[in-house]
Design a protein around this motif. Structure first.
Motif, PDB file in Angstrom:
ATOM      1  N   THR A   2       0.835  -1.186   0.000  1.00 24.33           N
ATOM      2  CA  THR A   2       0.000   0.000   0.000  1.00 24.33           C
ATOM      3  C   THR A   2       0.876   1.243   0.000  1.00 24.33           C
ATOM      4  OG1 THR A   2      -1.680  -1.175   1.256  1.00 24.33           O
ATOM      5  CG2 THR A   2      -1.833   1.224   1.230  1.00 24.33           C
ATOM      6  N   THR A   3       0.530   2.196  -0.864  1.00 22.72           N
ATOM      7  CA  THR A   3       1.310   3.433  -0.948  1.00 22.72           C
ATOM      8  C   THR A   3       0.398   4.643  -0.771  1.00 22.72           C
ATOM      9  OG1 THR A   3       1.092   3.556  -3.358  1.00 22.72           O
ATOM     10  CG2 THR A   3       3.024   2.395  -2.480  1.00 22.72           C
ATOM     11  N   ILE A   4       1.036   5.767  -0.427  1.00 20.32           N
ATOM     12  CA  ILE A   4       0.329   7.043  -0.289  1.00 20.32           C
ATOM     13  C   ILE A   4       1.095   8.070  -1.107  1.00 20.32           C
ATOM     14  CG2 ILE A   4      -0.501   8.805   1.314  1.00 20.32           C
ATOM     15  CD1 ILE A   4      -0.358   6.710   3.530  1.00 20.32           C
ATOM     16  N   ARG A   5       0.383   8.745  -2.024  1.00 21.57           N
ATOM     17  CA  ARG A   5       1.065   9.717  -2.879  1.00 21.57           C
ATOM     18  C   ARG A   5       1.069  11.081  -2.183  1.00 21.57           C
ATOM     19  NH1 ARG A   5       3.275   9.606  -7.647  1.00 21.57           N
ATOM     20  NH2 ARG A   5       3.377  11.445  -9.002  1.00 21.57           N
ATOM     21  N   TYR A  15       5.607  11.907   8.607  1.00 24.53           N
ATOM     22  CA  TYR A  15       6.548  11.028   9.312  1.00 24.53           C
ATOM     23  C   TYR A  15       6.898  11.595  10.688  1.00 24.53           C
ATOM     24  CZ  TYR A  15      10.912   8.561  10.381  1.00 24.53           C
ATOM     25  OH  TYR A  15      11.898   7.820  11.002  1.00 24.53           O
ATOM     26  N   LEU A  16       7.262  12.884  10.748  1.00 25.62           N
ATOM     27  CA  LEU A  16       7.647  13.496  12.019  1.00 25.62           C
ATOM     28  C   LEU A  16       6.517  13.424  13.035  1.00 25.62           C
ATOM     29  CD1 LEU A  16       9.593  16.693  10.843  1.00 25.62           C
ATOM     30  CD2 LEU A  16      10.552  14.510  11.626  1.00 25.62           C
ATOM     31  N   ASP A  17       5.294  13.509  12.562  1.00 26.39           N
ATOM     32  CA  ASP A  17       4.131  13.502  13.447  1.00 26.39           C
ATOM     33  C   ASP A  17       3.912  12.147  14.108  1.00 26.39           C
ATOM     34  OD1 ASP A  17       2.034  14.869  14.650  1.00 26.39           O
ATOM     35  OD2 ASP A  17       0.593  14.289  13.096  1.00 26.39           O
ATOM     36  N   GLN A  18       4.582  11.106  13.611  1.00 32.30           N
ATOM     37  CA  GLN A  18       4.377   9.756  14.140  1.00 32.30           C
ATOM     38  C   GLN A  18       5.553   9.233  14.953  1.00 32.30           C
ATOM     39  OE1 GLN A  18       1.617   7.747  14.003  1.00 32.30           O
ATOM     40  NE2 GLN A  18       0.616   9.614  13.292  1.00 32.30           N
ATOM     41  N   GLN A  19       6.478  10.118  15.339  1.00 30.63           N
ATOM     42  CA  GLN A  19       7.662   9.680  16.084  1.00 30.63           C
ATOM     43  C   GLN A  19       7.455   9.872  17.591  1.00 30.63           C
ATOM     44  OE1 GLN A  19      10.066   8.148  14.061  1.00 30.63           O
ATOM     45  NE2 GLN A  19       8.323   8.570  12.716  1.00 30.63           N
ATOM     46  N   TYR A  20       7.810   8.849  18.344  1.00 27.53           N
ATOM     47  CA  TYR A  20       7.675   8.869  19.801  1.00 27.53           C
ATOM     48  C   TYR A  20       8.979   8.411  20.427  1.00 27.53           C
ATOM     49  CZ  TYR A  20       2.663   9.510  19.255  1.00 27.53           C
ATOM     50  OH  TYR A  20       1.433  10.025  18.928  1.00 27.53           O
ATOM     51  N   GLU A 160      12.270  10.161  -2.855  1.00 28.29           N
ATOM     52  CA  GLU A 160      12.376   8.868  -2.182  1.00 28.29           C
ATOM     53  C   GLU A 160      13.569   8.796  -1.222  1.00 28.29           C
ATOM     54  OE1 GLU A 160      13.745   7.973  -6.527  1.00 28.29           O
ATOM     55  OE2 GLU A 160      12.558   9.484  -5.436  1.00 28.29           O
ATOM     56  N   GLN A 161      14.547   9.707  -1.380  1.00 26.86           N
ATOM     57  CA  GLN A 161      15.683   9.725  -0.449  1.00 26.86           C
ATOM     58  C   GLN A 161      15.263  10.121   0.961  1.00 26.86           C
ATOM     59  OE1 GLN A 161      18.449  12.448  -2.230  1.00 26.86           O
ATOM     60  NE2 GLN A 161      19.288  10.932  -3.650  1.00 26.86           N
ATOM     61  N   LEU A 162      14.092  10.727   1.070  1.00 31.66           N
ATOM     62  CA  LEU A 162      13.613  11.181   2.377  1.00 31.66           C
ATOM     63  C   LEU A 162      13.549  10.031   3.374  1.00 31.66           C
ATOM     64  CD1 LEU A 162      12.329  13.612   3.957  1.00 31.66           C
ATOM     65  CD2 LEU A 162      10.108  12.696   3.231  1.00 31.66           C
ATOM     66  N   MET A 163      13.228   8.841   2.916  1.00 29.28           N
ATOM     67  CA  MET A 163      13.010   7.729   3.843  1.00 29.28           C
ATOM     68  C   MET A 163      14.290   7.345   4.586  1.00 29.28           C
ATOM     69  SD  MET A 163      10.242   5.403   1.747  1.00 29.28           S
ATOM     70  CE  MET A 163      11.072   5.472   0.151  1.00 29.28           C
ATOM     71  N   THR A 164      15.390   7.182   3.884  1.00 33.27           N
ATOM     72  CA  THR A 164      16.633   6.836   4.582  1.00 33.27           C
ATOM     73  C   THR A 164      17.172   8.037   5.360  1.00 33.27           C
ATOM     74  OG1 THR A 164      17.872   7.315   2.557  1.00 33.27           O
ATOM     75  CG2 THR A 164      17.288   5.007   2.983  1.00 33.27           C
ATOM     76  N   ALA A 199       2.939   3.063   2.780  1.00 32.86           N
ATOM     77  CA  ALA A 199       2.120   3.464   3.928  1.00 32.86           C
ATOM     78  C   ALA A 199       2.812   3.113   5.241  1.00 32.86           C
ATOM     79  CB  ALA A 199       0.752   2.798   3.846  1.00 32.86           C
ATOM     80  N   ALA A 200       3.609   2.052   5.242  1.00 29.73           N
ATOM     81  CA  ALA A 200       4.302   1.626   6.466  1.00 29.73           C
ATOM     82  C   ALA A 200       5.293   2.676   6.961  1.00 29.73           C
ATOM     83  CB  ALA A 200       5.027   0.312   6.214  1.00 29.73           C
ATOM     84  N   PHE A 201       5.749   3.535   6.048  1.00 31.01           N
ATOM     85  CA  PHE A 201       6.697   4.585   6.432  1.00 31.01           C
ATOM     86  C   PHE A 201       6.068   5.554   7.429  1.00 31.01           C
ATOM     87  CE2 PHE A 201       8.731   8.773   5.128  1.00 31.01           C
ATOM     88  CZ  PHE A 201       9.948   8.528   5.758  1.00 31.01           C
ATOM     89  N   PHE A 202       4.768   5.643   7.435  1.00 35.84           N
ATOM     90  CA  PHE A 202       4.079   6.614   8.289  1.00 35.84           C
ATOM     91  C   PHE A 202       3.430   5.981   9.514  1.00 35.84           C
ATOM     92  CE2 PHE A 202       3.739   8.133   3.834  1.00 35.84           C
ATOM     93  CZ  PHE A 202       4.626   9.192   3.940  1.00 35.84           C
TER      94      PHE A 202
END
Length: 621
Positions: A2-5, A15-20, A160-164, A199-202
């Protein structure tokens, strides 16, 4: 899959909003929000994402790029590095304005995430406004200088470099040993490019800060070293506070009768009136701590990086056989002064070392009343300085005494530069942990007002006081306006001594007659800045910005102004004219600043000779 555009900027915020972060089983949302100033380079990228899809991230409008990073760093410091703000800017000068504050955060081991805009990755419209053009290397931009002051740096030239990049950024930001400024340079075109992100990235991500225990072999070596000592000295650094180890520090000291000295970052780890607290150590140290340091046969540093101010330029420890035990998460700091390195969380390290020494039935060899006598002498000296009167006006130490007595003990004071850090380190009586917030790793002028705003954001239920000189206030006070905008009250205590008097004092101590450090008009006859002092009404300036403003020229007026400020509901400034040179001096300590070997002035050559004699006492390793 599953992806999110999303655009790269939208994905970044999601991504930042999901970090704990999790410490001792307590989870905290790691990224509170974003502080920013928009311009070309971020307004249509991150700006659009913050406007349309911020999630639970709060946006604060900065007024100066350096100031907003200081705010973010102070917030993270007061939160024990468990929650941060990110900072976004345009390209060019907007980005470069953050560099000083980035260095301040890195030196102090404070996590801040910096998101400066950058040139077009495609280079289609080159050269864009505010772009550097380096003929020898066209990949260089205004974000490259961040490499020198960042613990991690990356440039995202494809979405896509954002993920790493974010994975690496979070690794550093949540590492208590290696944290500091993290810079992700974001080309303005790439911020707006879309990509199908997994989607797993978020998904919600928890970063666990497990307390690091000491290795048994290192612990045994340290215990054996301390067990041979008769005159040990504990030095509490900022790591004690970040690890919430104040109770363990007190228990360790009490178990073995070991006096505790404090660095600037470690002050307030132990209440000022604790029987074993001998106060500040080093260049800005107390007489009690510096005398004990001089004769200590083992120094136990806990969470300190042993700066030159702590070690008095390596001259503080004069015992011929002195050795060091360093409890620290950072390997570089743990290895300093040739110490026995105990790589551990401060709380875990102290607890384990206490148990090892109790098995050895250890007790220090101080005379029964020695530490108490030194404390009594120093308390009397502080009382004297707090009550000191001056015929020309209000003495700085007297003003501090009035403030220390008047404000609630739970208040947080914030400072960074000038003569105030020395007075506060020596004289201020902190009753509770985290009430003394000093940026002295970099001693960055201009941190004070921005930092106090950051503390007010982190501690909404406490009174927050920025203690700042007129020189630092003139350099940077922009976030005063942001505090009004956000309804976060702080009180600015502005000590007006007509110039950069701390350096003026240092200059004259090394043989100068005084040059270029006071705020005076240029004198017609001499052509130098030796005319009358420049009159400035700082209280009126604060009022012009929407804050409350008071001026206190004597003790009674200061007491009245402090009471009035506590009753105010918005940011308040109290201007306090003080007599130049009425700060406290050194107490059997020395600071190596380098003095000319040759000069036309004999006083300078004489000062150089004194420096050479003091250097002979310093430890070279």
């Amino acid at each position: 899959m599953t992806t999110i555009r999303l655009t790269m900027a939208q994905a970044l915020l999601r991504y930042l909003d999901q970090q704990y972060i999790s410490v001792d089983g307590e989870e905290t949302k790691f990224v509170k929000g974003v502080i920013g100033i928009f311009g070309h380079g971020n307004v249509t990228g991150i700006g659009e994402a913050l406007e349309r899809s911020p999630g639970r991230l709060t946006y604060l409008q900065g007024k100066n790029e350096q100031g907003m990073v200081h705010t973010a760093a102070a917030y993270a410091k007061q939160k024990n590095r468990r929650q941060i703000y990110a900072c976004t800017t345009s390209i060019g000068p907007g980005a470069l304005n953050m560099i000083t504050a980035a260095a301040t955060a890195t030196v102090n081991r404070i996590p801040v995430l910096l998101l400066p805009g950058d040139n077009f990755a495609t280079r289609e419209p080159d050269p864009v406004l505010q772009q550097l053009e380096v003929g020898s290397d066209y990949t260089i931009s205004a974000t490259d200088p961040f490499k020198a002051v960042s613990k991690y740096w990356d440039r995202i030239v494809r979405p896509e470099q954002l993920m790493t990049a974010l994975s690496n950024a979070m690794r550093v930001l949540t590492d208590p040993a290696e944290t500091g400024a993290v810079t992700l340079a974001l080309p303005q075109d790439v911020q707006a490019e879309a990509y199908d992100y997994p989607a797993a990235f978020f998904e919600r991500r928890v970063h666990y800060l497990d307390r690091r225990p000491p290795v048994r072999a290192a612990l045994e070596r340290a215990a054996e070293q301390i067990a041979r000592a008769r005159r040990p000295l504990l030095i509490a650094g900022g790591g004690v506070l970040y690890a919430e180890a104040s109770a363990q520090l007190a228990a360790f000291a009490e178990a073995f009768g070991i006096p505790v000295a404090e660095t600037q970052a470690g002050k307030s780890a132990l209440a000022w009136d604790h029987p074993l607290n001998v106060g500040a150590v080093g260049v800005t140290g107390s007489l009690a701590a510096n005398r004990l340091a001089r004769e200590a046969d083992v120094v136990i540093g806990v969470g300190t990086r042993f700066s030159d101010f702590t070690t008095a330029s390596r001259s503080a420890f004069q015992h011929p056989d002195v050795s060091f035990v360093n409890i620290n998460l950072n390997g570089m700091d743990a290895a300093k002064l040739g110490g026995e390195a105990v790589l551990a969380d401060a709380r875990e390290g102290l607890q384990a070392l206490q148990e090892a020494l109790q098995l050895r039935k250890y007790r220090s060899g101080y005379e029964s009343s020695e530490v108490a006598d030194l404390r009594r002498q120093w308390d009397a000296e502080v009382d004297r300085l707090y009550a000191l009167k001056h015929e020309a006006g209000l003495a700085q130490t007297h003003a501090l005494g009035i403030i220390n007595d008047a404000i609630p003990s739970s208040s947080v004071i914030v400072c960074a530069a000038g003569s105030l850090p020395g007075d506060l380190h020596r004289l201020w009586r902190s009753a509770e942990p985290k009430t003394y917030h000093m940026e002295y790793g970099f001693s960055c002028m201009g941190y004070e007002v921005s930092g106090a705003f950051g503390v007010a954001l982190a501690e909404p239920d406490r009174e927050v006081y920025a203690l700042v000189g007129d020189g630092s206030y003139l350099m940077l006070h922009s976030e005063l306006v942001t505090s009004l905008q956000e309804g976060r009250k702080m009180t600015i205590l502005l000590f007006n001594n007509n110039g950069f008097q701390c350096i003026h004092n240092l200059q004259r101590e090394q043989g100068s007659d005084g040059f270029g450090n006071e705020f005076r008009y240029r004198e017609a006859g001499s052509g130098r800045l030796t005319g009358e002092y420049m009159p400035m009404d700082f209280a009126a300036h604060a009022r012009s910005l929407g804050a409350k403003g008071y001026r206190a020229e004597n003790a009674e007026q200061l007491e009245q102004a402090l009471r009035a400020a506590q009753a105010e509901t918005v940011t308040t400034l109290i201007e306090i004219p003080v007599v130049p040179g009425t700060n406290s001096g050194g107490y059997e300590s020395w600071w190596n600043v380098g003095v000319p070997e040759v000069s036309a002035e004999g006083k300078v050559v004489e000062a150089h000779g004194a420096m050479r004699r003091n250097r002979a006492k310093a430890r070279l390793i």
